[in-house]
Design a protein around this motif. Structure first.
Motif, mmCIF file in Angstrom:
data_model
loop_
_atom_site.group_PDB
_atom_site.id
_atom_site.type_symbol
_atom_site.label_atom_id
_atom_site.label_comp_id
_atom_site.label_asym_id
_atom_site.label_seq_id
_atom_site.Cartn_x
_atom_site.Cartn_y
_atom_site.Cartn_z
ATOM 1 N N ASN A 142 10.797 -18.801 -0.604
ATOM 2 C CA ASN A 142 12.211 -18.733 -0.181
ATOM 3 C C ASN A 142 12.618 -17.361 0.347
ATOM 4 O OD1 ASN A 142 13.130 -21.303 -0.429
ATOM 5 N ND2 ASN A 142 13.478 -21.129 -2.637
ATOM 6 N N ILE A 143 11.727 -16.728 1.086
ATOM 7 C CA ILE A 143 12.049 -15.413 1.661
ATOM 8 C C ILE A 143 12.658 -15.648 3.049
ATOM 9 C CG2 ILE A 143 11.050 -13.260 2.551
ATOM 10 C CD1 ILE A 143 8.867 -13.560 0.389
ATOM 11 N N MET B 163 0.825 -1.210 0.000
ATOM 12 C CA MET B 163 0.000 0.000 0.000
ATOM 13 C C MET B 163 0.868 1.274 0.000
ATOM 14 S SD MET B 163 -2.762 -1.496 2.706
ATOM 15 C CE MET B 163 -3.920 -0.158 2.814
ATOM 16 N N GLN B 164 2.178 1.056 0.008
ATOM 17 C CA GLN B 164 3.093 2.202 -0.070
ATOM 18 C C GLN B 164 4.104 1.906 -1.178
ATOM 19 O OE1 GLN B 164 2.979 4.842 1.980
ATOM 20 N NE2 GLN B 164 1.597 4.125 3.606
ATOM 21 N N LYS B 165 4.556 2.966 -1.845
ATOM 22 C CA LYS B 165 5.485 2.776 -2.981
ATOM 23 C C LYS B 165 6.781 2.072 -2.570
ATOM 24 C CE LYS B 165 4.079 6.105 -6.461
ATOM 25 N NZ LYS B 165 3.370 7.269 -5.906
ATOM 26 N N GLU B 166 7.269 2.419 -1.342
ATOM 27 C CA GLU B 166 8.606 1.896 -1.000
ATOM 28 C C GLU B 166 8.607 0.405 -0.638
ATOM 29 O OE1 GLU B 166 7.744 4.309 2.896
ATOM 30 O OE2 GLU B 166 7.048 4.366 0.801
ATOM 31 N N TYR B 167 7.413 -0.224 -0.599
ATOM 32 C CA TYR B 167 7.366 -1.654 -0.230
ATOM 33 C C TYR B 167 6.899 -2.500 -1.405
ATOM 34 C CZ TYR B 167 7.717 0.098 4.544
ATOM 35 O OH TYR B 167 8.137 0.730 5.683
ATOM 36 N N THR B 168 7.523 -3.664 -1.568
ATOM 37 C CA THR B 168 7.015 -4.653 -2.545
ATOM 38 C C THR B 168 6.157 -5.659 -1.780
ATOM 39 O OG1 THR B 168 8.823 -6.185 -2.160
ATOM 40 C CG2 THR B 168 9.183 -4.491 -3.857
ATOM 41 N N ASP B 169 5.465 -6.499 -2.547
ATOM 42 C CA ASP B 169 4.647 -7.550 -1.900
ATOM 43 C C ASP B 169 5.513 -8.424 -0.991
ATOM 44 O OD1 ASP B 169 2.642 -6.529 -3.380
ATOM 45 O OD2 ASP B 169 2.256 -8.315 -4.607
ATOM 46 N N ASN B 170 6.710 -8.763 -1.484
ATOM 47 C CA ASN B 170 7.604 -9.606 -0.700
ATOM 48 C C ASN B 170 8.060 -8.926 0.587
ATOM 49 O OD1 ASN B 170 7.282 -11.508 -2.618
ATOM 50 N ND2 ASN B 170 9.451 -11.718 -3.166
ATOM 51 N N ASP B 171 8.237 -7.590 0.520
ATOM 52 C CA ASP B 171 8.609 -6.848 1.742
ATOM 53 C C ASP B 171 7.507 -6.968 2.790
ATOM 54 O OD1 ASP B 171 10.913 -5.993 0.514
ATOM 55 O OD2 ASP B 171 10.093 -4.034 -0.100
ATOM 56 N N VAL B 172 6.275 -6.807 2.325
ATOM 57 C CA VAL B 172 5.112 -6.878 3.235
ATOM 58 C C VAL B 172 5.096 -8.256 3.919
ATOM 59 C CG1 VAL B 172 2.585 -6.914 3.346
ATOM 60 C CG2 VAL B 172 3.742 -5.206 1.916
ATOM 61 N N LEU B 173 5.304 -9.274 3.109
ATOM 62 C CA LEU B 173 5.293 -10.651 3.627
ATOM 63 C C LEU B 173 6.452 -10.859 4.604
ATOM 64 C CD1 LEU B 173 3.549 -13.156 3.174
ATOM 65 C CD2 LEU B 173 5.158 -13.903 1.434
ATOM 66 N N GLN B 174 7.628 -10.311 4.262
ATOM 67 C CA GLN B 174 8.808 -10.498 5.110
ATOM 68 C C GLN B 174 8.626 -9.824 6.476
ATOM 69 O OE1 GLN B 174 12.466 -8.721 3.634
ATOM 70 N NE2 GLN B 174 13.651 -10.487 4.344
ATOM 71 N N LEU B 175 8.035 -8.626 6.455
ATOM 72 C CA LEU B 175 7.785 -7.919 7.719
ATOM 73 C C LEU B 175 6.797 -8.693 8.605
ATOM 74 C CD1 LEU B 175 7.524 -4.247 6.400
ATOM 75 C CD2 LEU B 175 9.264 -5.107 7.987
ATOM 76 N N ALA B 176 5.728 -9.182 7.956
ATOM 77 C CA ALA B 176 4.721 -9.955 8.705
ATOM 78 C C ALA B 176 5.369 -11.205 9.293
ATOM 79 C CB ALA B 176 3.564 -10.332 7.785
ATOM 80 N N ALA B 177 6.217 -11.876 8.473
ATOM 81 C CA ALA B 177 6.870 -13.115 8.916
ATOM 82 C C ALA B 177 7.795 -12.860 10.103
ATOM 83 C CB ALA B 177 7.637 -13.746 7.755
ATOM 84 N N ALA B 178 8.440 -11.678 10.126
ATOM 85 C CA ALA B 178 9.352 -11.350 11.231
ATOM 86 C C ALA B 178 8.617 -11.459 12.569
ATOM 87 C CB ALA B 178 9.903 -9.939 11.034
#
Length: 678
Positions: free
Chosen positions: A426-427, A390-405
Motif C-alpha cells: 500500500n505504498i 544503503m543510506q541512513k536517511e532512507y528506509t526500505d519503503n523509501d527505496v521501493l517508493q523511489l524505484a516505483a516512481a
C-alpha cells in the motif's frame, strides 16, 4: 478475404503454371473463385465421361481387341464429331494454358498437355479424312478424361491445404456489440475504432484486440496461440480478436483497427510467407523447367526413332504423346507449394508465425540455440524477495517508493515486480519527470528535484569502478540499485521462477544434438544457477544489447549455425545477426521486425517444436521432390517403349493415370504433415 496462392506469383522462375493454376498463380485466389474452378473441372469431367463411352464403343481399335463390330454409314464422322467436342470442351483449360505459357515464353505443364492432345487430335482427324492409319480418338478422349480427373482431385487437395488458413479467416467475427452511450448496437467489426467499448457475451468470438475494462471470464485462444488451456481474463488483461469467450460477459476497450489486429497480422504473415520463394521452391522450379525441356526433346526423339525404325506413323505418334503426357511436371510443381501451404497454416494455428520461409526451412541446420533468459526460460514474473537501504536517511519503503516512481509506466518484468510489491505494501508511488530508458542498463528520471536511477549491477561497476562494493547476490536473484544524485540509496532483489516446460525443452534439444547457450543482461550468479538447473551448455551474463550481437557473431565464427530467441526489443541486434531470429512472447505485437519467426507464447517448448517442425517440413519437401522426379526417371523410358520387345508398352491413357496418381501421392504426402505438440 483472399486465400493464399499456393504457388508463387508467376515469374520467370516458375514453370508449374498449370490449368487451374492460371488464376491461382496470378495474384491471390479468392475462395469462391477456387470453388468455381473445382466445379468447372468437375463439370467438364462428367461431360467428357458421357461422351467417352460412345467414342470407345465406336473405336476400330477397341472393336478389334474385343472382337466385335459396330459400324454404320458415316460412323467414323460421328466418332470425329464426338471427339472434336471432347477435344475442344474437355481440352479447353489445357489449350488456353498452353497459349498463356507461350505468351509468357515460359513453357511448362500446359504446353506439354496441350501439345500432346493437339498432336493426337490432328493425327486422328487426318485418318478420318484419308490419311492411312488407325485413329486414336479413344486414346485422346480417355487422356483428356483422366487429365480432368487428375486436376479436379489435385485442386480439391489444394483447397484442403488452404483450409487451415480459411479457418483462421473465419475466426474473424463479422459483427460486434458496440456500447453507444447507455445502449448497445450491433456494428460491422471492420468499423470499430480504437477506444470503442464493445460487449462480448458468453460463448461469442471476441471481435477485436483490446483490454478488458469490465467483467471476468476465461477465453479459449487455442486456435491462435496453440495454448490448449482456457486463459483467465480480468480487468486490464489483453484479449485477442478471434479467440472464443467462455462463460462470463466482458466489456473490452478496442486497441486498434481490424487491419492491425493480431489475427489480421497472422493471416497476412501466412499469406506473405506462402508467396515468398525459398531455396527448395527454386529447386523445384528448376527441376520442373528441366523436365518440360526433357519431355519435349524426348518426345520428338521417341517419335523419330520409331518412325524411322519401320513402325507406323500412328505408333510413333502414340509413343510421343505418351512420353509428353507422362512427363507433365504436375507432381513436381506441387511438391513444394502444397507442403508450404500446409506448414504455414499449421504453424499459425500452433502459435508459430513464420515471416521468413527460408529461416523456417533452415531450422533443420541449427547447431546452437541461444536463449534470452527472462520470460523465455523463466516465467518472466519477478517478485521482490528483499529490499535494502544503503543510506541512513532512507528506509526500505523509501527505496521501493523511489524505484516505483520511475517504473510505474514500464512494462518490463522487473518494473512489474516492483509495482506488485508497492501494491501489496500500500505504498503510494510519487510522480517522476524526465523519465528516460538507459538501454540495457536501467531507467532514470527526476523525483522531487532529485535525479533518481534504477540500474543494473553492471552499470554500477562501469560507473563507479573499484570504489563500488557490490551487495552479495544470492543464487537465482536479480538485483537492481536505486541511485539518488548518483549515490546508491539502496537495492531491490527480485527472483524469477524457471518455467516448468524449460526442463523438457532443453532435454529434447540435447537429444537432437543441438547445443544451448544462455545470453542474459542479468548477473552471473543468476545465469549460473539457471544454467546449472536446466543443464544449459554455456552461459554469458551481464551483456548489453550490442554485446549480445558480438556473442552471436563469435559463435558463428566457431562454425555454429545459430538461432537466437529473444523478446524483440533489446535483443533486436542479436536477432538480426543470428542465422535465424526467433522473437518470443510478442503476443499481439506480431511485428517483431528483426525476427524471421515469431512465437506467440513465450513457451520454450514451442521453440523445440518449431525446429522439429522445420525438419519435418523440409523432409516432406524432399520426399515429394524425390518422388516426383524419381517417378519420371522410371516412367519416361517405359513410355518411350524401351521394353517394347518384352511386350511392355504404356498407352497415353495409362501414362495419364500414372501422372495423376503421382500428383495425388504428392498431395496426400503433403497433407500428412503434422506439428508435434508432444
Amino acid at each position: 478475404m483472399d486465400l493464399v496462392p499456393l504457388t508463387p506469383a508467376n515469374d520467370t522462375g516458375s514453370t508449374h503454371d498449370h490449368a487451374h493454376a492460371e488464376n491461382q498463380l496470378h495474384g491471390h485466389m479468392g475462395h469462391d473463385h477456387h470453388a468455381m474452378m473445382i466445379d468447372d473441372f468437375k463439370k467438364r469431367f462428367y461431360v467428357v465421361l458421357v461422351l467417352t463411352v460412345p467414342i470407345v464403343v465406336l473405336s476400330p481399335m477397341i472393336q478389334h481387341w474385343l472382337n466385335w463390330h459396330i459400324a454404320f454409314s458415316g460412323s467414323q464422322y460421328v466418332l470425329f464429331a464426338l471427339s472434336s467436342v471432347v477435344f475442344v470442351y474437355g481440352g479447353w483449360p489445357f489449350l488456353k494454358g498452353w497459349v498463356n505459357e507461350m505468351k509468357a515464353k515460359n513453357p511448362g505443364m500446359m504446353t506439354l498437355i496441350g501439345f500432346a492432345i493437339t498432336v493426337a487430335y490432328v493425327y486422328s482427324t487426318a485418318t478420318v479424312f484419308g490419311l492411312k492409319g488407325m485413329d486414336f480418338f479413344w486414346e485422346l478422349a480417355t487422356l483428356i478424361l483422366i487429365m480432368l480427373l487428375g486436376h479436379w482431385i489435385e485442386m480439391k487437395s489444394i483447397a484442403g491445404a488452404s483450409r487451415e488458413l480459411e479457418l483462421l479467416v473465419q475466426l474473424m467475427a463479422a459483427e460486434a456489440h458496440l456500447q453507444h452511450g447507455d445502449h448497445v448496437m450491433d456494428v460491422k467489426t471492420d468499423t470499430l475504432k480504437p477506444n470503442d467499448i464493445i460487449l462480448i457475451k458468453p460463448g461469442e468470438k471476441i471481435a477485436a484486440d483490446g483490454i478488458v475494462v469490465e467483467g471476468e471470464t476465461s477465453v479459449n485462444e487455442s486456435m491462435l496461440t496453440g495454448e490448449s488451456k482456457p486463459v483467465q481474463k480480468k480487468k486490464d488483461d489483453k484479449v485477442i480478436a478471434g479467440s472464443v469467450n467462455g462463460n462470463g460477459a466482458i466489456k473490452v476497450q478496442v486497441l486498434h483497427d481490424m487491419k492491425d489486429s493480431y489475427l489480421s497480422q497472422v493471416i497476412n504473415l501466412v499469406n506473405e510467407a506462402q508467396k515468398a520463394k525459398s531455396k527448395t521452391q527454386l529447386l523445384a522450379d528448376t527441376a520442373a523447367r528441366w523436365l518440360t525441356t526433357i519431355a519435349i526433346v524426348a518426345g520428338i526423339v521417341t517419335f523419330l526413332y520409331w518412325y524411322f525404325n519401320d513402325q507406323s506413323l500412328s505408333f510413333a505418334i502414340e509413343r510421343m504423346v505418351t512420353v509428353v503426357v507422362i512427363c507433365c511436371p504436375h507432381a513436381l510443381g506441387l511438391a513444394v507449394p502444397l507442403v508450404v501451404a500446409r506448414s504455414m497454416a499449421l504453424s499459425a494455428k500452433n502459435g508459430l508465425l513464420i515471416k521468413n520461409r527460408t529461416a523456417f526451412e533452415n531450422a533443420r541446420k541449427i547447431t546452437t540455440l541461444v536463449f534470452d533468459k527472462t520470460g523465455t526460460l523463466t516465467v518472466g514474473k519477478f517478485e521482490v524477495v528483499r529490499i535494502g537501504a544503503m543510506q541512513k536517511e532512507y528506509t526500505d519503503n523509501d527505496v521501493l517508493q523511489l524505484a516505483a516512481a520511475l517504473e510505474q509506466g514500464s512494462e518490463h518484468p522487473i518494473a512489474t515486480g516492483i509495482m506488485q510489491k508497492v501494491k501489496e505494501l500500500n505504498i503510494q508511488p510519487v510522480k517522476a519527470e524526465n523519465i528516460q530508458a538507459l538501454i540495457g542498463k536501467g531507467i532514470s528520471g527526476t523525483v522531487n528535484q532529485k535525479q533518481v536511477q534504477v540500474v543494473s549491477p553492471g552499470y554500477m561497476k562501469e560507473k563507479l569502478g573499484n570504489s563500488f562494493s557490490a551487495i552479495d547476490i544470492r543464487a537465482g536473484e536479480t538485483l537492481v540499485y536505486v541511485l539518488v544524485n548518483n549515490m546508491p540509496a539502496g537495492f531491490i532483489a527480485l527472483a524469477d521462477q524457471i518455467r516448468p516446460e524449460s526442463y523438457e525443452a532443453i532435454k529434447t534439444l540435447h537429444q537432437h544434438h543441438i547445443k544451448t547457450a544462455l545470453l542474459t543482461g542479468d548477473n552471473a550468479k543468476v545465469a549460473e544457477s539457471v544454467s546449472k538447473e536446466l543443464g544449459i551448455d554455456q552461459y554469458i551474463a551481464e551483456v548489453l544489447p550490442h554485446q549480445k550481437l558480438e556473442k552471436v557473431r563469435e559463435l558463428q565464427e566457431q562454425g555454429e549455425f545459430v538461432a537466437m530467441t529473444g523478446d524483440g526489443v533489446n535483443d533486436a541486434p542479436a536477432l538480426a545477426q543470428a542465422d535465424i531470429g526467433i522473437a518470443v512472447g510478442s503476443g499481439s505485437d506480431v511485428a517483431a521486425e528483426t525476427a524471421g519467426i515469431v512465437l506467440v507464447n513465450s513457451n520454450p517448448k514451442d521453440i523445440v517444436n518449431l525446429i522439429l517442425f522445420g525438419r519435418a517440413t523440409y523432409r516432406k519437401m524432399v520426399q515429394n521432390l524425390a518422388w516426383a522426379t524419381g517417378y519420371n526417371v522410371v516412367a519416361l523410358p517405359l513410355a518411350a517403349g524401351i521394353l517394347y520387345k518384352a511386350g511392355i508398352l504404356l498407352s497415353p491413357a495409362a501414362g495419364a493415370v500414372l501422372m495423376s496418381v503421382s500428383t495425388v501421392i504428392v498431395a496426400i504426402n503433403s497433407s500428412l504433415l503434422k506439428v508435434n505438440n508432444s
